[in-house]
Structures are given as structure tokens and as C-alpha cells.
Design a protein around this motif. Structure first.
Motif, short mmCIF file in Angstrom:
data_model
loop_
_atom_site.label_atom_id
_atom_site.label_comp_id
_atom_site.label_asym_id
_atom_site.label_seq_id
_atom_site.Cartn_x
_atom_site.Cartn_y
_atom_site.Cartn_z
N LYS A 200 0.88 -0.75 -0.29
CA LYS A 200 0.09 0.21 -0.13
C LYS A 200 0.77 1.41 -0.06
N GLU A 202 0.50 3.88 2.20
CA GLU A 202 1.37 3.84 3.11
C GLU A 202 2.77 3.49 3.68
N GLU A 203 2.81 2.40 3.37
CA GLU A 203 4.21 1.21 3.39
C GLU A 203 4.90 1.84 2.88
N SER A 205 5.80 5.22 1.37
CA SER A 205 5.88 6.24 0.36
C SER A 205 7.07 7.27 -0.05
N VAL A 226 1.53 10.46 1.41
CA VAL A 226 0.44 9.99 2.40
C VAL A 226 0.39 10.83 3.67
N GLN A 229 2.70 8.49 9.41
CA GLN A 229 1.80 7.01 9.65
C GLN A 229 2.34 7.38 11.16
N ASN A 251 7.53 9.48 12.68
CA ASN A 251 7.03 9.68 10.98
C ASN A 251 7.82 9.42 9.73
N SER A 253 6.88 8.66 7.22
CA SER A 253 6.81 8.20 5.99
C SER A 253 6.76 9.53 5.33
#
Ligand SMILES: *[C@@H]1O[C@H](CO)[C@@H](O)[C@H](O)[C@H]1NC(C)=O
Ligand SMILES: *[C@@H]1O[C@H](CO)[C@@H](O)[C@H](O)[C@H]1NC(C)=O
Ligand SMILES: *[C@@H]1O[C@H](CO)[C@@H](O)[C@H](O)[C@H]1NC(C)=O
Ligand SMILES: *[C@@H]1O[C@H](CO)[C@@H](O)[C@H](O)[C@H]1NC(C)=O
Ligand SMILES: *[C@@H]1O[C@H](CO)[C@@H](O)[C@H](O)[C@H]1NC(C)=O
Ligand SMILES: *[C@@H]1O[C@H](CO)[C@@H](O)[C@H](O)[C@H]1NC(C)=O
Ligand SMILES: *[C@@H]1O[C@H](CO)[C@@H](O)[C@H](O)[C@H]1NC(C)=O
Length: 386
Positions: A200, A202-203, A205, A226, A229, A251, A253
Motif C-alpha cells: 500500500k 502508506e507502506e 511512501s 501519504v 503514519q 513519522n 512516511s
């Protein structure tokens, strides 16, 4: 002796003549000449020139555009709306670097490094005895082709694509790059290239690049962006009363967080440097320090919140503050355990007193039995012994 003196005088004369000759000739030469280069519009280019001479020569940069009737014009530091920078050093020999930023196709042409140490070199009426020596390089500025970059999320997969349009030189292959890691490589000549990631947005970015192996190399950027996260460094933290408590959220991400904030038990945001709170935040990390921890006031749930242009994210850290005495508890526990054991042994020993004659191997079951059974046992044993 006389011959020696005459010899050295002759040598001196020779040196003086030599030096005068050199001075008159104004010997100047290039040690390094600028090299021709190909660039894309919006890139920058750097040309380097190094000359030697006595006295140390001056270096100038001149330009002649591709227009047939365009004449040489001198370039100076700050020319072309400040896109031209010239950095020269004059010690031992002369060096000069010309740097042109944000190239346009009008910057294409011949760049000339000129060096001279003739004292009359810049005199307007006197023509110098020694001409400027010249060294040339061509700069080709090629229109940067447009690259359409795109990310699509489709049934658990991410497809990154680059599609180059417009004129471009021969493509000898492609690369997909993330940071300094090459993720994929091929040697096809297509203007279109794609890279697939399992997972995804989110995983995964981050900033990715498609590289076209052309001359010069052309790069397109594909960002997987994103909302933050956020994760807590530790979901629960413990601190001793009076110490400093440290709560951390991060974070990993992309893009980085623009604003971090902290709140406690769902109340309004904690203010930095107010009372006992100190907040330190950077793009991918925030740290809340609570000075002189207090059991009643500071125990609770702390929430760190992160915001970037794609949304927000948060995480919760539970803080427990222990009394200073808490450190003693394990020790007190051991003491209590020892006391209980000692008591048990003491009682047992006291109860066993009347049966002192009993065999040792009668073991630990003895105290569980009544005196009566013990006597019976004894009788049996004595009988058996007989
Ligand atoms: C070059 O010369 C032609 C005619 O001689 C003239 O029309 C043109 O404007 C000139 N170009 C430049 C860039 O000066
Ligand atoms: C100019 O060149 C010198 C020597 O190479 C370097 O130390 C200096 O940083 C340069 N200055 C600028 C403004 O680029
Ligand atoms: C580069 O030049 C173009 C126009 O030629 C201009 O629109 C752009 O803002 C410039 N970029 C920088 C970083 O100066
Ligand atoms: C790439 O872009 C061109 C238009 O610039 C378009 O015609 C072509 O279909 C695109 N290729 C792919 C594989 O999407
Ligand atoms: C990707 O992100 C970087 C850093 O935030 C930014 O400079 C760049 O313009 C972005 N590229 C695209 C194609 O959005
Ligand atoms: C956070 O940023 C620092 C530097 O800004 C970097 O060294 C570190 O690797 C980053 N950590 C993560 C998890 O991205
Ligand atoms: C909070 O305050 C401390 C000390 O006053 C300062 O060093 C730090 O940069 C501040 N942090 C933020 C996020 O403003």
C-alpha cells in the motif's frame, strides 16, 4: 677561484637575460582548459580554466552564441540576470570557474577562456605586445523533455509510471531509483517505463525517480505521498517521581510532518516551554519532555499529533509515574519471602521436636501427618526392622 667567480657572474647574467626575455615574452600557458558539455534546460553548467605565467596571468570568460552574426561578448560575475557566477583565484597560478545556473537554450554556444599577463592587456589605445591566449569549449543546451509521472494503486499493488514526450536523444535504457538504491533496470528504448511495488501507499511512501539513460541523463520524479503514519517509540513509558519523563513519536512516511503537537488525556495542546513541558520536533520525530515528574499530575495518556499537506496522524503514549519507593519494592518482596520461609521452617522444626528419633529419610511428608499416624508409621518401621 677567478674562473669560478667569472663563471658564476656569467650564469647570473644569463639568468637576468632569461628573466627579461621571459618577462618580455609574457609566457602564459594553460594547465587546464574548459571541456565541452551537453546539458538540459534548467540544469547548470560549470567550466574550469587554469593558466600559469610570470607575472600571474589574468583570466577572462567570453561567449559567442550560435547566431551567425553574434559577436564575442565578455561575461562577468552576475551577468544574465545573475545566473552567471565567476570565481577566480590568483596565487601561484590563475584559476577561474564559470558557473551558469538554470540554463536556457540561449546559453548554447562557445565559451572561451582567455588568459594574458601583458601589462597593456586591457589598455584601450595601446595594443598589447602579447595577445591573449584562448581556450574554447562548447555548451549544448537541449530542451528538457516533459515527463508525465504517475502513481496508481490497484488491488494491493502500486504502479509507478513515467512517460516522456517531446524530442529526446536515443534512450539506452531505464532505471528506477529510490534514494541511492537502484530498484529496477532495463535496456529498452521505450519512452514509457513503469515499476510495480507490492503493498500500500502508506507502506512505501517516498520519493522515487525514473531515469532515462540518454545523453545527458533525464530524470523524472514520482512521489508517493501519504498522511503522516505516526508511531510511538514506546506505547507505554515509566518514569520515577522527580525525574524527567521523555515521550517520543516518529513519522517515517513522506512527505515530512509540517506541524507536531502534543495533548494529554484529550485536553488542549500542551504548550512548549510552559511549566514543565519541553517539546522538540523535527520532520520525522517529536519528543515531549516532562520535567520533575509528579505522580498525580503527570500519569495519563499523551497523544502526539502530526500534520502534513496530505492529512494528519497520531499515536498515544501512556505514562506511568512510580513513587521513589517503588525501587525498593522488589527488595521488600525478597525480604518478605525470606521471612515467610524462615517462619515455615521454624514452625516445622518446632512440630518435629517430639519425633526427633525419626529417620531422616522420612522426608517432608511428615508434618502433613498427625502425630498418631507418625506413631503408627514408627511401629510399622520398627516391626519391619525386626
Ligand atoms: C543578424 O543579422 C541580420 C541581418 O544582417 C539581422 O537582420 C539580424 O537581426 C541579426 N541578428 C542579431 C541577433 O543581431
Ligand atoms: C571560489 O573558489 C575557491 C577555491 O576553489 C573556493 O574555496 C571558494 O569557496 C569559491 N567561492 C565561491 C563563492 O564559490
Ligand atoms: C529558471 O528560468 C525560468 C525561465 O527561463 C524561470 O521561469 C524559473 O523560475 C527559473 N528557475 C529558477 C530556479 O531560477
Ligand atoms: C505517453 O504519452 C503520450 C502523449 O504524450 C500518449 O500518446 C501515450 O499513449 C502515452 N503512453 C502510455 C504508455 O501511456
Ligand atoms: C516530490 O517531492 C519533493 C520534495 O517535497 C518536491 O520537491 C518535488 O517537487 C515533488 N515532485 C513532484 C513531481 O511532485
Ligand atoms: C529522520 O530524519 C533524519 C535526519 O533528518 C534521518 O537521519 C533519519 O534516518 C530519519 N528517520 C527516518 C525513520 O526516516
Ligand atoms: C521549545 O522550547 C525550547 C526551549 O525554549 C526550544 O529549544 C525548542 O526549540 C522549542 N521547540 C519548539 C517545537 O518550538
Amino acid at each position: 677561484m677567478a674562473a669560478g667567480a667569472a663563471g658564476s657572474r656569467a650564469l647570473l647574467a644569463l639568468l637576468v637575460v632569461g628573466a627579461m626575455a621571459a618577462g618580455a615574452a609574457g609566457t602564459t600557458g594553460f594547465i587546464k582548459s574548459p571541456l565541452s558539455q551537453k546539458r538540459l534546460t534548467q540544469d547548470s553548467v560549470e567550466l574550469y580554466c587554469e593558466a600559469i605565467g610570470n607575472p600571474i596571468p589574468e583570466i577572462q570568460w567570453w561567449f559567442e552564441g550560435n547566431d551567425p552574426n553574434e559577436t564575442y561578448a565578455q561575461l562577468w560575475d552576475g551577468a544574465r540576470q545573475d545566473r552567471v557566477k565567476i570565481n577566480a583565484t590568483y596565487n601561484l597560478h590563475s584559476t577561474s570557474t564559470i558557473y551558469i545556473a538554470n540554463l536556457t537554450s540561449d546559453d548554447s554556444g562557445m565559451y572561451e577562456c582567455r588568459a594574458s599577463n601583458d601589462p597593456d592587456r586591457n589598455h584601450l589605445s595601446k595594443s598589447p605586445k602579447v595577445k591573449w591566449i584562448r581556450s574554447q569549449a562548447n555548451v549544448f543546451v537541449i530542451e528538457r523533455p516533459d515527463i508525465k509521472a504517475h502513481v496508481a494503486e490497484d488491488s494491493g499493488k502500486l504502479v509507478l509510471t513515467c512517460n516522456m514526450s517531446g524530442p529526446y536523444s536515443t534512450i539506452k535504457g531505464h532505471e528506477w531509483v529510490h534514494g541511492d538504491k537502484v530498484l529496477q533496470e532495463d535496456e529498452t528504448d521505450s519512452a514509457f517505463t513503469s515499476y510495480t511495488i507490492e503493498g500500500k501507499m502508506e507502506e512505501h511512501s517516498g520519493m522515487y525517480e525514473c531515469v532515462y539513460k540518454t545523453s545527458p541523463e533525464i530524470r523524472g520524479q514520482v512521489n508517493i505521498s501519504v498522511a503522516p503514519q505516526v508511531t510511538a517509540y514506546k506505547k507505554s513509558e515509566h518514569g520515577n517521581e522527580g525525574d524527567t519523563g521523555v515521550l517520543t513519536c516518529k513519522n517515517p512516511s513522506f512527505p515530512p510532518v509540517t506541524t507536531w503537537s502534543w495533548s494529554k488525556n484529550g485536553e488542549s495542546d500542551l504548550q512548549n516551554a510552559s511549566g514543565r513541558y519541553i517539546i522538540k520536533s523535527s520532520g520525522n520525530k517529536t519528543e515531549l519532555r516532562i520535567l520533575k515528574l509528579n505522580i498525580e499530575e503527570d500519569t495519563g495518556d499523551y497523544r502526539c499529533n502530526a500534520v502534513n499537506s496530505y492529512g494528519s496522524g497520531d499515536a498515544t503514549v501512556n505514562l506511568r509515574v512510580r513513587s521513589r519507593l517503588a525501587a525498593l519494592w522488589p527488595f521488600l518482596g525478597i525480604v518478605a519471602e525470606v521471612l515467610v520461609l524462615v517462619t515455615i521452617i521454624f514452625i516445622y522444626e518446632k512440630r518435629r521436636k517430639p519425633d526427633e528419633v525419626l529417620d531422616d529419610d522420612d522426608g517432608g511428608s511428615a508434618p502433613l501427618k498427625s502425630n498418631a499416624t507418625n506413631h503408627k508409621d514408627k511401629n510399622v518401621r520398627q516391626r519391619n526392622a525386626n
